[in-house]
Motif scaffolding. Structure first.
Motif, PDB file in Angstrom:
ATOM      1  N   SER A   1      16.862  21.757  10.811  1.00 45.15           N
ATOM      2  CA  SER A   1      17.920  21.402   9.862  1.00 45.15           C
ATOM      3  C   SER A   1      17.818  19.932   9.487  1.00 45.15           C
ATOM      4  N   PRO A   2      18.057  19.589   8.205  1.00 48.07           N
ATOM      5  CA  PRO A   2      18.027  18.190   7.775  1.00 48.07           C
ATOM      6  C   PRO A   2      19.376  17.490   7.920  1.00 48.07           C
ATOM      7  N   LEU A   3      20.370  18.183   8.498  1.00 52.39           N
ATOM      8  CA  LEU A   3      21.695  17.576   8.631  1.00 52.39           C
ATOM      9  C   LEU A   3      22.340  17.970   9.954  1.00 52.39           C
ATOM     10  N   ASN A   4      23.417  17.273  10.275  1.00 50.87           N
ATOM     11  CA  ASN A   4      24.231  17.623  11.440  1.00 50.87           C
ATOM     12  C   ASN A   4      25.087  18.816  11.043  1.00 50.87           C
ATOM     13  N   SER A   5      24.641  20.001  11.412  1.00 50.08           N
ATOM     14  CA  SER A   5      25.277  21.234  10.938  1.00 50.08           C
ATOM     15  C   SER A   5      26.653  21.473  11.541  1.00 50.08           C
ATOM     16  N   GLY A   6      26.972  20.779  12.632  1.00 52.59           N
ATOM     17  CA  GLY A   6      28.266  20.967  13.280  1.00 52.59           C
ATOM     18  C   GLY A   6      29.285  19.920  12.912  1.00 52.59           C
ATOM     19  N   ALA A   7      29.067  19.217  11.806  1.00 47.81           N
ATOM     20  CA  ALA A   7      30.006  18.181  11.379  1.00 47.81           C
ATOM     21  C   ALA A   7      30.322  18.318   9.893  1.00 47.81           C
ATOM     22  N   THR A   8      31.592  18.165   9.569  1.00 51.31           N
ATOM     23  CA  THR A   8      32.014  18.085   8.170  1.00 51.31           C
ATOM     24  C   THR A   8      32.817  16.813   7.924  1.00 51.31           C
ATOM     25  N   LYS A   9      32.913  15.960   8.926  1.00 53.12           N
ATOM     26  CA  LYS A   9      33.682  14.720   8.820  1.00 53.12           C
ATOM     27  C   LYS A   9      32.736  13.541   9.011  1.00 53.12           C
ATOM     28  N   PRO A  10      32.917  12.451   8.256  1.00 47.87           N
ATOM     29  CA  PRO A  10      33.956  12.238   7.254  1.00 47.87           C
ATOM     30  C   PRO A  10      33.644  12.868   5.894  1.00 47.87           C
ATOM     31  N   PHE A  11      32.367  13.221   5.686  1.00 41.27           N
ATOM     32  CA  PHE A  11      31.996  13.805   4.401  1.00 41.27           C
ATOM     33  C   PHE A  11      31.236  15.092   4.670  1.00 41.27           C
ATOM     34  N   PRO A  12      31.673  16.217   4.084  1.00 41.93           N
ATOM     35  CA  PRO A  12      31.001  17.499   4.339  1.00 41.93           C
ATOM     36  C   PRO A  12      29.741  17.677   3.492  1.00 41.93           C
ATOM     37  N   ALA A  13      28.588  17.375   4.080  1.00 40.13           N
ATOM     38  CA  ALA A  13      27.327  17.527   3.355  1.00 40.13           C
ATOM     39  C   ALA A  13      27.111  18.989   2.965  1.00 40.13           C
ATOM     40  N   PRO A  14      26.546  19.249   1.783  1.00 39.20           N
ATOM     41  CA  PRO A  14      26.300  20.630   1.353  1.00 39.20           C
ATOM     42  C   PRO A  14      25.406  21.362   2.340  1.00 39.20           C
ATOM     43  N   ARG A  15      25.714  22.651   2.537  1.00 38.08           N
ATOM     44  CA  ARG A  15      24.933  23.482   3.446  1.00 38.08           C
ATOM     45  C   ARG A  15      25.020  24.929   3.006  1.00 38.08           C
ATOM     46  N   GLY A  16      24.018  25.711   3.390  1.00 37.87           N
ATOM     47  CA  GLY A  16      24.001  27.110   2.967  1.00 37.87           C
ATOM     48  C   GLY A  16      22.914  27.893   3.672  1.00 37.87           C
ATOM     49  N   PRO A  17      22.495  29.020   3.095  1.00 38.77           N
ATOM     50  CA  PRO A  17      21.515  29.891   3.752  1.00 38.77           C
ATOM     51  C   PRO A  17      20.173  29.218   4.019  1.00 38.77           C
ATOM     52  N   ASP A  18      19.823  28.190   3.232  1.00 38.07           N
ATOM     53  CA  ASP A  18      18.525  27.539   3.412  1.00 38.07           C
ATOM     54  C   ASP A  18      18.608  26.223   4.175  1.00 38.07           C
ATOM     55  N   THR A  19      19.751  25.932   4.774  1.00 37.37           N
ATOM     56  CA  THR A  19      19.858  24.695   5.553  1.00 37.37           C
ATOM     57  C   THR A  19      18.930  24.746   6.757  1.00 37.37           C
ATOM     58  N   PHE A  20      18.877  25.895   7.412  1.00 41.28           N
ATOM     59  CA  PHE A  20      17.995  26.086   8.564  1.00 41.28           C
ATOM     60  C   PHE A  20      16.785  26.901   8.139  1.00 41.28           C
ATOM     61  N   LEU A  21      15.606  26.366   8.438  1.00 41.03           N
ATOM     62  CA  LEU A  21      14.370  27.051   8.061  1.00 41.03           C
ATOM     63  C   LEU A  21      13.358  26.973   9.205  1.00 41.03           C
ATOM     64  N   PRO A  22      12.488  27.983   9.315  1.00 37.00           N
ATOM     65  CA  PRO A  22      11.406  27.905  10.306  1.00 37.00           C
ATOM     66  C   PRO A  22      10.457  26.776   9.968  1.00 37.00           C
TER      67      PRO A  22
END
Length: 225
Positions: A150-171
């Motif tokens: 993953s290119p982001l901290n997937s367990g955080a939405t604070k202070p700013f919720p970065a966009p995430r979706g089905p392609d956030t995690f990839l092999p």
């Protein structure tokens, strides 16, 4: 070209880091490093109590009890909430989908900087934490097929919720490593490495286990020879 080979990844990020509940190393040695879902399986949590822990937001940590396995802690999700997820999720995903996906995986930071940031977060800096340092190459040699990046901290939405979706995690073979490496000027092309369900043989890859207090190492529990 998309993707990165395990050898190249391990050369760039030779160590992985996992923060666990203080005192959890004996259980991790015995059962392996478990995702929340795997832990709920082990402790035989079912029905509504399981739904509450696995498919909804956890504002506080929850202690589980079992007659044979003793106690274990399911950690809180303070940096994340439904409101932030509703703003950031795409691809038809709901907050419930996201919680279930995260709870089914074991998470590692690929940089010590991210670990340090978490250790010093307000919710955790005054509590003892157990930190595992893991050999990346050895873990990937055995579990690469169950790894997603993953290119982001997937367990955080604070202070700013970065966009995430089905392609956030990839092999690894499909992860846009070069894109993120260039975009971020060789800083954090990957934030998280995750493994589906559990790493039952984690003890084979652990280099050090330390207890931290106030964001600083306090006690060395284990060091591989």
């Amino acid at each position: 070209m998309s993707g990165i080979r395990a050898e190249a990844f391990a050369k760039r990020f030779p160590r992985l880091f996992h923060m666990a509940e203080a005192g959890s190393w004996p259980s991790i040695q015995h059962h392996g490093l478990l995702s929340t879902s795997a832990l709920l399986d082990l402790f035989e949590v079912r029905g509504e109590p399981r739904v509450a822990l696995e498919a909804r937001h956890r504002p506080e940590s929850v202690t589980l009890h079992h007659s044979r396995h003793g106690t274990a802690v399911v950690r809180d999700q303070k940096p994340m909430d439904d409101r932030g997820l509703l703003r950031s999720l795409s691809g038809g995903l709901s907050p419930t989908d996201w919680y279930q996906f995260l709870n089914a995986r074991v998470f590692f930071w690929v940089s010590r900087e991210r670990l340090t940031k978490l250790l010093n977060a307000r919710a955790y800096r005054d509590k003892r934490q157990t930190v595992l340092t893991v050999d990346t190459a050895r873990l990937l040699a055995r579990h690469e097929e169950r790894v997603l990046l993953s290119p982001l901290n997937s367990g955080a939405t604070k202070p700013f919720p970065a966009p995430r979706g089905p392609d956030t995690f990839l092999p690894m073979a499909r992860y846009s490593f070069s894109y993120w490496d260039q975009k971020r000027k060789r800083r954090e092309p990957v934030v998280e490495l995750t493994v589906t369900h559990s790493v039952p043989d984690i003890r084979d890859f652990v280099l050090r286990v330390e207890e931290y207090v106030g964001g600083q190492p306090d006690t060395l529990i284990f060091e591989a020879r």
